[in-house]
Design an enzyme around this catalytic site. Structure first.
Site, PDB file in Angstrom:
ATOM      1  N   ASN A  40     -37.610 -34.342  96.781  1.00 50.16           N
ATOM      2  CA  ASN A  40     -38.695 -35.255  96.423  1.00 50.16           C
ATOM      3  C   ASN A  40     -38.331 -35.885  95.077  1.00 50.16           C
ATOM      4  OD1 ASN A  40     -41.062 -36.533  95.749  1.00 50.16           O
ATOM      5  ND2 ASN A  40     -42.276 -34.661  95.515  1.00 50.16           N
TER       6      ASN A  40
ATOM      7  N   LYS B  82     -39.744 -38.258  93.547  1.00 50.55           N
ATOM      8  CA  LYS B  82     -40.918 -38.756  92.804  1.00 50.55           C
ATOM      9  C   LYS B  82     -40.633 -40.155  92.259  1.00 50.55           C
ATOM     10  CE  LYS B  82     -42.255 -34.027  92.020  1.00 50.55           C
ATOM     11  NZ  LYS B  82     -42.948 -33.032  91.212  1.00 50.55           N
TER      12      LYS B  82
ATOM     13  N   HIS C 297     -49.242 -34.344  98.659  1.00 47.59           N
ATOM     14  CA  HIS C 297     -48.594 -33.673  97.526  1.00 47.59           C
ATOM     15  C   HIS C 297     -49.651 -33.432  96.445  1.00 47.59           C
ATOM     16  CE1 HIS C 297     -46.160 -33.027  93.959  1.00 47.59           C
ATOM     17  NE2 HIS C 297     -45.187 -32.671  94.782  1.00 47.59           N
TER      18      HIS C 297
ATOM     19  N   GLU D 167     -49.686 -33.860  93.389  1.00 51.21           N
ATOM     20  CA  GLU D 167     -49.840 -34.972  92.430  1.00 51.21           C
ATOM     21  C   GLU D 167     -50.719 -36.063  93.035  1.00 51.21           C
ATOM     22  OE1 GLU D 167     -45.645 -35.479  91.646  1.00 51.21           O
ATOM     23  OE2 GLU D 167     -45.659 -33.540  90.635  1.00 51.21           O
TER      24      GLU D 167
ATOM     25  N   GLU E 269     -46.947 -25.266  97.984  1.00 53.27           N
ATOM     26  CA  GLU E 269     -46.513 -25.546  96.614  1.00 53.27           C
ATOM     27  C   GLU E 269     -47.624 -25.177  95.634  1.00 53.27           C
ATOM     28  OE1 GLU E 269     -43.328 -28.796  96.308  1.00 53.27           O
ATOM     29  OE2 GLU E 269     -45.227 -29.813  96.545  1.00 53.27           O
TER      30      GLU E 269
ATOM     31  N   GLY F 212     -42.826 -28.337  88.556  1.00 49.94           N
ATOM     32  CA  GLY F 212     -42.319 -28.965  87.338  1.00 49.94           C
ATOM     33  C   GLY F 212     -42.463 -28.109  86.097  1.00 49.94           C
TER      34      GLY F 212
ATOM     35  N   SER G 112     -40.561 -25.519  91.313  1.00 52.56           N
ATOM     36  CA  SER G 112     -39.469 -25.021  90.461  1.00 52.56           C
ATOM     37  C   SER G 112     -38.376 -24.289  91.237  1.00 52.56           C
ATOM     38  CB  SER G 112     -40.030 -24.151  89.331  1.00 52.56           C
ATOM     39  OG  SER G 112     -40.869 -24.929  88.487  1.00 52.56           O
TER      40      SER G 112
HETATM   41  P1  PGA Z   1     -40.342 -29.210  91.134  1.00 51.25           P
HETATM   42  O1  PGA Z   1     -41.275 -30.129  92.070  1.00 51.25           O
HETATM   43  O2  PGA Z   1     -39.216 -28.700  92.014  1.00 51.25           O
HETATM   44  O3  PGA Z   1     -39.860 -30.138  90.069  1.00 51.25           O
HETATM   45  O4  PGA Z   1     -41.186 -28.107  90.639  1.00 51.25           O
HETATM   46  C1  PGA Z   1     -41.597 -29.749  93.388  1.00 51.25           C
HETATM   47  C2  PGA Z   1     -42.489 -30.775  94.026  1.00 51.25           C
HETATM   48  O5  PGA Z   1     -43.315 -31.382  93.346  1.00 51.25           O
HETATM   49  O6  PGA Z   1     -42.401 -31.018  95.240  1.00 51.25           O
END
Ligand code: PGA
Length: 255
Positions: free
Chosen positions: A10, A12, A100, A102, A172, A178, A217
């Site tokens: 992903n 982003k 997601h 976000e 997740e 993140g 992460s």
């Molecule tokens: P990350 O993000 O691996 O940077 O923690 C995962 C995601 O948002 O799908």
């Protein structure tokens, strides 16, 4: 029941279309050194990079599946700034991330909206990657399981039985995204197993078919143990998917 692991990158809101082409090429170079025929890999660039990535994947015959990060639930209309499922299908997109955290937290997406998007994606023959996960507050209050169960029931409500059979769900935990702080393999396994049971309750017989990814992460150092869990069928990778070497190592850990 064997489920082919799916490792999804992903990206982003990172990389313009030229940088995206470069990352596709670097990744294919990195992965060429490994055998990854037992693993599926999907790349989810920003919308404006999709056409360029599709062309590279096609011309260079790369083994990546193309993915998107979001879409609207309608196929066309007066929805300024939105992108439709039919537009994505025309670009050979295979997987679309929906819900997601976000999007849920920053763009107000409810389970109902996520359900409509998942159904619209599936209707165009693509596979939704439906994201669920609790916040730190939920976890500390002992509500994590309830939150994830409610999200699953709501977000998967509009899919048919046949669409369940090819579905991908990504667990997740919001506090792990993140932050560099991943869920422990035991906790991730517990919640992915729980998600599978909920899926089986919603559509009996499909729990063992649905692929459940862990995300939050995921890095080369923690990938082997996370991906080694019985109910974890792959990873949704954010930060580490922007680095070809790291992402290739995660893919390699899934074999
Ligand atoms: P990350 O993000 O691996 O940077 O923690 C995962 C995601 O948002 O799908």
């Amino acid at each position: 029941m064997s489920r082919t692991p799916l490792i999804s990158g992903n990206w982003k809101m990172h990389l313009n279309h030229l940088e995206a082409i470069q990352l596709c090429q670097k990744l294919s170079y990195e992965l060429a050194r490994h055998r990854y025929d037992q693993v599926e890999v999907s790349l989810h660039p920003p919308f404006v990079d999709l056409r360029s990535c599709q062309t590279v994947i096609d011309v260079d015959r790369l083994e990546f599946k193309l993915g998107a990060q979001n879409c609207h639930d309608q196929n066309q209309g007066a929805f300024t700034g939105e992108v439709s499922p039919t537009m994505l299908a025309k670009l050979d997109v295979t997987y679309v991330i929906v819900g997601h955290s976000e999007r849920r937290a920053l763009f107000g997406e409810t389970d109902e909206i996520v359900a409509a998007k998942a159904a619209a994606v599936a209707k165009q023959g693509m596979t939704p990657i439906v994201c669920v996960g609790e916040t730190l507050e939920d976890r500390e209050a002992g509500r994590a399981t309830n939150v994830v169960t409610t999200q699953l029931r709501g977000s998967l409500a509009k899919l048919t039985r046949a669409q369940f059979e090819t579905l991908v769900v990504a667990y997740e935990p919001v506090w792990a995204i993140g932050t560099g702080r991943n869920a422990s393999p035991v906790d991730a396994q517990d919640m992915c197993a729980r998600a599978r049971r909920v899926i089986d309750e919603i559509r009996p017989g499909t729990g063992s078919l649905v692929r459940v990814q862990y995300g939050g992460s995921v890095k080369p150092v923690n990938a082997p143990e996370l991906l080694g869990q019985t109910d974890i069928d792959g990873a949704l990778v954010g930060g580490a998917s922007l680095d070809a070497t790291q992402f290739a190592r995660i893919v390699n850990a899934a074999r």
